[in-house]
Scaffold this motif. Structure first.
Motif, short mmCIF file in Angstrom:
data_model
loop_
_atom_site.label_atom_id
_atom_site.label_comp_id
_atom_site.label_asym_id
_atom_site.label_seq_id
_atom_site.Cartn_x
_atom_site.Cartn_y
_atom_site.Cartn_z
N ARG A 141 -35.22 -21.79 23.70
CA ARG A 141 -34.77 -20.44 24.07
C ARG A 141 -35.15 -20.13 25.52
O ARG A 141 -34.36 -19.57 26.28
CB ARG A 141 -35.37 -19.40 23.13
CG ARG A 141 -34.67 -19.29 21.78
CD ARG A 141 -35.00 -17.98 21.11
NE ARG A 141 -36.43 -17.84 20.87
CZ ARG A 141 -37.05 -18.20 19.77
NH1 ARG A 141 -36.36 -18.75 18.78
NH2 ARG A 141 -38.37 -18.03 19.63
N ARG A 174 -29.06 -27.80 17.42
CA ARG A 174 -29.93 -28.91 17.03
C ARG A 174 -29.12 -30.18 16.77
O ARG A 174 -27.94 -30.12 16.40
CB ARG A 174 -30.73 -28.54 15.78
CG ARG A 174 -31.91 -27.62 16.07
CD ARG A 174 -32.92 -27.64 14.93
NE ARG A 174 -34.14 -26.95 15.33
CZ ARG A 174 -35.14 -27.52 15.97
NH1 ARG A 174 -35.05 -28.81 16.28
NH2 ARG A 174 -36.22 -26.84 16.29
N HIS A 189 -30.57 -30.32 21.36
CA HIS A 189 -32.01 -30.51 21.41
C HIS A 189 -32.56 -30.81 20.02
O HIS A 189 -31.89 -30.67 19.00
CB HIS A 189 -32.69 -29.24 21.95
CG HIS A 189 -32.66 -28.10 20.97
ND1 HIS A 189 -33.74 -27.76 20.18
CD2 HIS A 189 -31.67 -27.24 20.63
CE1 HIS A 189 -33.42 -26.74 19.40
NE2 HIS A 189 -32.17 -26.39 19.66
N ASP A 190 -33.82 -31.20 20.01
CA ASP A 190 -34.59 -31.34 18.78
C ASP A 190 -36.02 -30.92 19.08
O ASP A 190 -36.97 -31.64 18.78
CB ASP A 190 -34.52 -32.78 18.26
CG ASP A 190 -34.98 -32.88 16.80
OD1 ASP A 190 -34.97 -31.84 16.10
OD2 ASP A 190 -35.38 -33.98 16.37
N THR A 191 -36.16 -29.77 19.71
CA THR A 191 -37.45 -29.27 20.15
C THR A 191 -37.76 -27.94 19.47
O THR A 191 -36.97 -27.42 18.68
CB THR A 191 -37.46 -29.07 21.68
OG1 THR A 191 -36.45 -28.12 22.03
CG2 THR A 191 -37.18 -30.38 22.39
N GLU A 192 -38.91 -27.37 19.82
CA GLU A 192 -39.29 -26.08 19.26
C GLU A 192 -38.32 -25.00 19.72
O GLU A 192 -37.86 -25.00 20.86
CB GLU A 192 -40.71 -25.71 19.70
CG GLU A 192 -41.80 -26.63 19.15
CD GLU A 192 -43.18 -26.20 19.59
OE1 GLU A 192 -43.27 -25.17 20.31
OE2 GLU A 192 -44.15 -26.89 19.24
N GLU A 193 -38.03 -24.06 18.82
CA GLU A 193 -37.06 -23.02 19.13
C GLU A 193 -37.48 -22.19 20.34
O GLU A 193 -36.66 -21.82 21.17
CB GLU A 193 -36.86 -22.12 17.91
CG GLU A 193 -36.18 -22.80 16.73
CD GLU A 193 -34.78 -23.25 17.05
OE1 GLU A 193 -34.14 -22.65 17.94
OE2 GLU A 193 -34.32 -24.22 16.43
N SER A 194 -38.77 -21.88 20.44
CA SER A 194 -39.24 -21.07 21.57
C SER A 194 -39.01 -21.78 22.89
O SER A 194 -38.66 -21.16 23.90
CB SER A 194 -40.72 -20.73 21.40
OG SER A 194 -41.51 -21.92 21.32
N SER A 195 -39.21 -23.10 22.91
CA SER A 195 -39.04 -23.87 24.14
C SER A 195 -37.57 -23.90 24.57
O SER A 195 -37.25 -23.72 25.74
CB SER A 195 -39.54 -25.31 23.94
OG SER A 195 -40.93 -25.32 23.66
#
Length: 288
Positions: free
Chosen positions: A21, A41, A13-19
């Protein structure tokens, strides 16, 4: 169904960590595996390539992650998530490992069938798409004709000026943009610019997602993350248990969202909730 004991599951992924998780947690609950999915990442993925074994699984989140995995993997299996059918089909030609996907949006025929029920404008439908995608325009045109529509295609570079110029040309002959999921086209604020131009010229778009409806598209047929992950988990378990790769597909559960302002502005009579369900297999926003 059980996993091979040593199989690893990577979520690229290359998204927000919270998303991510949240995504991996929901997926791990659905998979019959003692090995939890490992978020990784894009920037660090290449360093992990030598450790990937034939029985390992990589789940790519989004178009860019799928492209990177296709170009770099030589072992394992690859499943794409949050990607459009046309994006997937274009990129997968460069994959040397088994691949499948859970598509975003909805099949073209379902979108055309619903559009036929509510849109009476005889002008051609315009399809604007980026130079990162290759379309089978002949097949798409034949399919559209089955529902009484004609398609006009225009491929564009993705810089803002090129996109708006291309859109202006298309709108000379069409009042509706029939969109596809195209991450490259709608990046860097292009989506907002496109919808703003459509609004000022009193034209509309059939959007690729619920976000587009909120921003000004007429309607969109889409699925949520829960049902995408449900289908993905079945695909992964089939692969790890039997070595059979499922065909890329849309989730069976799909919902439709309408923009009430545009529905009223264009005097559109919407199908009833029961008709949407019986004829199109769709759950309406107010009845999901």
């Amino acid at each position: 169904m059980t996993f091979h004991a040593s199989a690893a599951i990577y979520v690229l992924h290359d998204t927000e960590e919270s998303s991510v998780r949240s995504l991996t947690f929901q997926l791990s609950k659905r998979l019959a595996s003692s090995v939890p999915p490992i978020p990784i990442r894009q920037a660090y993925f290449l360093n992990s390539i030598p450790r990937i074994e034939d029985q390992d699984v990589v789940i790519s989140v989004g178009r860019d992650s799928f492209q990177q995995a296709c170009l770099s993997m030589s072992r394992g299996a690859l499943f794409a998530l949050f990607i459009g059918e046309e994006e997937y089909q274009t990129i997968r030609m460069n994959c040397s490992v088994p691949t499948s996907a859970v598509f975003s949006a909805a099949p073209m025929e379902k979108r055309l069938a619903l559009l036929k029920a509510i849109w009476l404008n005889p002008k051609p439908l315009a399809v604007l798409y980026s130079d990162a995608i290759q379309l089978d325009t002949v097949s798409m045109q034949k399919l559209a004709a089955e529902y009484g529509f004609e398609l006009v295609f225009w491929q564009t570079s993705t810089d803002r000026l090129s996109v708006l110029r291309s859109l202006s040309f298309l709108l000379d002959d069409s009042d509706l943009i029939f969109s596809i999921v195209d991450s490259q086209l709608y990046q860097q604020g292009n989506a907002q610019d496109i919808l703003k131009l459509l609004f000022h010229q009193q034209k509309v778009m059939v959007g690729p997602s619920f976000a587009f409806v909120r921003a000004g598209a007429l309607f969109a047929i889409h699925s949520d993350a829960k049902h995408k992950l449900a289908l993905l988990s079945v695909m992964i378990q089939e692969w790890t248990a039997t070595g059979t790769m499922a065909e890329a597909a849309y989730p069976e559960w799909l919902r439709v969202s309408f923009n009430p302002y545009l529905v009223k502005a264009y005097g559109i009579v919407l199908p009833s909730k029961l008709y949407l369900k019986d004829q199109f297999g769709l759950c309406s926003d107010s009845n999901c």
